[in-house]
Design a protein around this motif. Structure first.
Motif, mmCIF file in Angstrom:
data_model
loop_
_atom_site.group_PDB
_atom_site.id
_atom_site.type_symbol
_atom_site.label_atom_id
_atom_site.label_comp_id
_atom_site.label_asym_id
_atom_site.label_seq_id
_atom_site.Cartn_x
_atom_site.Cartn_y
_atom_site.Cartn_z
ATOM 1 N N ALA A 1 -11.394 -10.160 -9.685
ATOM 2 C CA ALA A 1 -10.699 -8.903 -9.414
ATOM 3 C C ALA A 1 -11.454 -8.028 -8.421
ATOM 4 C CB ALA A 1 -10.470 -8.148 -10.719
ATOM 5 N N ARG A 2 -12.775 -8.141 -8.371
ATOM 6 C CA ARG A 2 -13.558 -7.324 -7.423
ATOM 7 C C ARG A 2 -13.135 -7.612 -5.985
ATOM 8 N NH1 ARG A 2 -17.614 -8.679 -11.230
ATOM 9 N NH2 ARG A 2 -18.268 -10.412 -9.939
ATOM 10 N N SER A 3 -12.932 -8.891 -5.696
ATOM 11 C CA SER A 3 -12.511 -9.290 -4.352
ATOM 12 C C SER A 3 -11.120 -8.739 -4.034
ATOM 13 C CB SER A 3 -12.534 -10.814 -4.237
ATOM 14 O OG SER A 3 -11.951 -11.249 -3.048
ATOM 15 N N LEU A 4 -10.217 -8.827 -5.004
ATOM 16 C CA LEU A 4 -8.867 -8.304 -4.785
ATOM 17 C C LEU A 4 -8.900 -6.792 -4.585
ATOM 18 C CD1 LEU A 4 -5.827 -8.411 -4.589
ATOM 19 C CD2 LEU A 4 -5.745 -8.500 -7.104
ATOM 20 N N ALA A 5 -9.665 -6.081 -5.396
ATOM 21 C CA ALA A 5 -9.756 -4.619 -5.246
ATOM 22 C C ALA A 5 -10.256 -4.256 -3.848
ATOM 23 C CB ALA A 5 -10.668 -4.034 -6.323
ATOM 24 N N ARG A 6 -11.225 -4.999 -3.350
ATOM 25 C CA ARG A 6 -11.746 -4.741 -1.998
ATOM 26 C C ARG A 6 -10.638 -4.937 -0.961
ATOM 27 N NH1 ARG A 6 -15.342 -8.270 -2.023
ATOM 28 N NH2 ARG A 6 -14.335 -9.830 -0.761
ATOM 29 N N LYS A 7 -9.885 -6.027 -1.086
ATOM 30 C CA LYS A 7 -8.784 -6.277 -0.145
ATOM 31 C C LYS A 7 -7.726 -5.180 -0.225
ATOM 32 C CE LYS A 7 -9.150 -11.276 0.270
ATOM 33 N NZ LYS A 7 -8.490 -12.573 0.063
ATOM 34 N N MET A 8 -7.445 -4.711 -1.434
ATOM 35 C CA MET A 8 -6.451 -3.646 -1.592
ATOM 36 C C MET A 8 -6.926 -2.363 -0.917
ATOM 37 S SD MET A 8 -5.190 -4.328 -5.533
ATOM 38 C CE MET A 8 -3.896 -3.062 -5.556
ATOM 39 N N PRO B 1 0.784 -1.238 0.000
ATOM 40 C CA PRO B 1 0.000 0.000 0.000
ATOM 41 C C PRO B 1 0.819 1.293 0.000
ATOM 42 C CG PRO B 1 -0.910 -1.566 1.554
ATOM 43 C CD PRO B 1 0.385 -2.147 1.072
ATOM 44 N N ALA B 2 2.026 1.280 0.515
ATOM 45 C CA ALA B 2 2.832 2.500 0.576
ATOM 46 C C ALA B 2 3.614 2.767 -0.714
ATOM 47 C CB ALA B 2 3.809 2.415 1.748
#
Length: 155
Positions: A37-44, A17-18
């Motif tokens: 990808a929706r799940s990954l975007a949420r985790k990100m 994240p940094a």
């Protein structure tokens, strides 16, 4: 469809994240047509990737081309195997360039550096991860009751 020249510059990087590429990676994941990808975007967005966990981003000529993750788990219930490579995706325009394999190798190197001796991948695909040295080592059930093969490889 854009043609990608054989002399294109390809980069595979592990980001958290940094990192400066995080926003571009998140935008790419958000725009991805693959439903996972929706799940990954949420985790990100929710700060899931901490410590040694990372998103692996492939770029071609500075353009995001693919991604995968290195994470402690992959959504399996009552499963203590770790770490997992997940969310392996390469944009259609960039397929056939061995980006999946290159991203997986970066994730493996990071896991090995973090002290792990074995890597896992959960998938319903047969014949895909075996070409990268993975072997079926059992099955796992996710929180929706779906059962998939778990593959592993010694690092």
């Amino acid at each position: 469809m854009a043609q990608i020249s054989p002399s294109s510059s390809t980069s595979i990087v592990a980001i958290g994240p940094a990192d400066s590429l995080w926003a571009a990676a998140l935008a790419f994941v958000d725009a991805c047509p693959w439903r996972g990808a929706r799940s990954l975007a949420r985790k990100m967005r929710e700060g899931y990737f901490t410590g040694w966990q990372r998103v692996i981003l492939a770029t071609v000529d500075g353009e995001p081309a693919g991604f995968c993750t290195l994470a402690a788990e992959d959504g399996l219930v009552d499963d203590d195997r770790t770490p997992f490579i997940g969310y392996v995706y390469v944009d259609e325009r960039f397929r056939g360039r061995r980006l999946s394999e290159r991203m997986i190798r970066v994730a493996e190197d990071l896991a090995h550096t973090a002290g792990f001796t074995r890597m896992y991948i959960r998938s319903g695909e047969e014949g895909l991860y075996e070409k990268f040295g993975y072997e079926p080592c059992g099955v796992g059930r996710d929180r929706h009751g779906e059962v998939e093969t778990v593959f592993s490889r010694e690092l």
